[in-house]
Design a protein around this motif. Sequence first.
Motif, short mmCIF file in Angstrom:
data_model
loop_
_atom_site.label_atom_id
_atom_site.label_comp_id
_atom_site.label_asym_id
_atom_site.label_seq_id
_atom_site.Cartn_x
_atom_site.Cartn_y
_atom_site.Cartn_z
N LEU A 161 10.40 11.77 39.92
CA LEU A 161 11.47 10.78 39.99
C LEU A 161 11.90 10.34 38.60
CD1 LEU A 161 10.19 8.70 43.02
CD2 LEU A 161 12.08 10.33 42.97
N ASN A 162 10.92 10.21 37.70
CA ASN A 162 11.24 9.79 36.34
C ASN A 162 12.06 10.86 35.61
OD1 ASN A 162 10.83 7.75 34.24
ND2 ASN A 162 9.73 9.40 33.19
N ASP A 207 1.85 7.32 43.11
CA ASP A 207 2.61 7.27 41.86
C ASP A 207 2.40 8.53 41.03
OD1 ASP A 207 3.38 4.81 42.69
OD2 ASP A 207 2.28 3.67 41.17
N LEU A 208 1.18 9.03 41.02
CA LEU A 208 0.85 10.20 40.20
C LEU A 208 1.56 11.45 40.74
CD1 LEU A 208 -1.12 10.35 37.74
CD2 LEU A 208 -2.70 11.53 39.26
N GLY A 213 5.79 10.06 40.90
CA GLY A 213 6.38 9.40 39.74
C GLY A 213 6.99 10.35 38.71
N PRO A 214 6.25 11.41 38.31
CA PRO A 214 6.80 12.31 37.28
C PRO A 214 8.14 12.91 37.68
CG PRO A 214 4.45 12.69 37.55
CD PRO A 214 4.86 11.74 38.64
#
Lengths: 206, 206
Positions: free
Chosen positions: A172-173, A165-166, A169-170
Amino acid sequence: MSTGSGTSPNAARRSDASRRAILRAAFDLVGEVGYAKLSIEGIAARAGVGKQTIYRWWPSKGAVLFDAFLMLSEDSGGSPALPDTGDLRADLVAVLRATVEELNDPRYDEPMRALNTEIAHDPELARTYLQRLERPMRELKKDRLRSAQRAGELPSDLDLDVAVDLIWGPLLNRWMLRGGELTGDYAERVVVAALDGLRPRGGAVG
Amino acid sequence: MSTGSGTSPNAARRSDASRRAILRAAFDLVGEVGYAKLSIEGIAARAGVGKQTIYRWWPSKGAVLFDAFLMLSEDSGGSPALPDTGDLRADLVAVLRATVEELNDPRYDEPMRALNTEIAHDPELARTYLQRLERPMRELKKDRLRSAQRAGELPSDLDLDVAVDLIWGPLLNRWMLRGGELTGDYAERVVVAALDGLRPRGGAVG
């Protein structure tokens, strides 16, 4: 008409060809007109089949689009493993740079955006997506991190889900919410920050 | 009918009350029926105004909903600063735990999901959102990180935008794509991973 054993080889071949034509049409069309204007009628016209053929196999345009993604993923050899040159940082930067290029390509951006917003609003589709696409892809990412653990590049007690996620995630967000430009340079800075952390590091370590 | 100086104080008050009633109705309604079924008609009925009153001020349900979020944010005192106890890690964990509770609350989940997917598909709304909501909130986050820089908790040359994305991105991405359970414990693990990094740290540092 049946041969007794179910579907004849020819019928199965025709059926598979129609199926693929429909999925290809759905993917191309959503990139051209957007998800809101995507319709079963439009997909049928583009694929050269009748509407009923589509409704026989799929309950909704969201379901068609999902299978289109699945076909694309399987056609590209399932989900390929991440590169493993022994240098985790370089490998992650290469993977994330490739992802940035894909997300910046209009042919992929709109269909993926459509799929992701469908997932955001449809918990049932989200469960199917998790099981058939997200989890398998996540396992490949975790495999690369496990290899880095064995090589001593990552601690053996690392929470691999948080790590994935780390790292991803950034990016994709930022893409989904259009929070800023998506560049290879940004991808690289995220990888470095995720591996090194935001806090200052002491002397030469790890 | 005009008083010459534009709108009379009474008319302005009535108009403001209608405006607030409409925005409140939009926010409540999207939480109950979802964005797809949200309609200008429905909002008008809930707010006790005519449809034309809404169309006079907003071009679309997406625009109404966006202003509803803006009103909510302003009513809660604009965007409040992040806590600053001098312990960055504890403060971030507190903030992200509160965010998790909000995202798990159905009263907020559906409206925020609706706004976010609108943004994903509407570049113009995304620009307005960035300017009026995302950037101001991001500045507050960066203010807290700047304070940590002054206190020596973070390096002075840190890329603050990447830092904000690293801390908040994983949580928001997991929420939007329903990638897993959102818990306070998960939020805490993300904060620790972002601050410390995935790579092993050497001896006692920073």
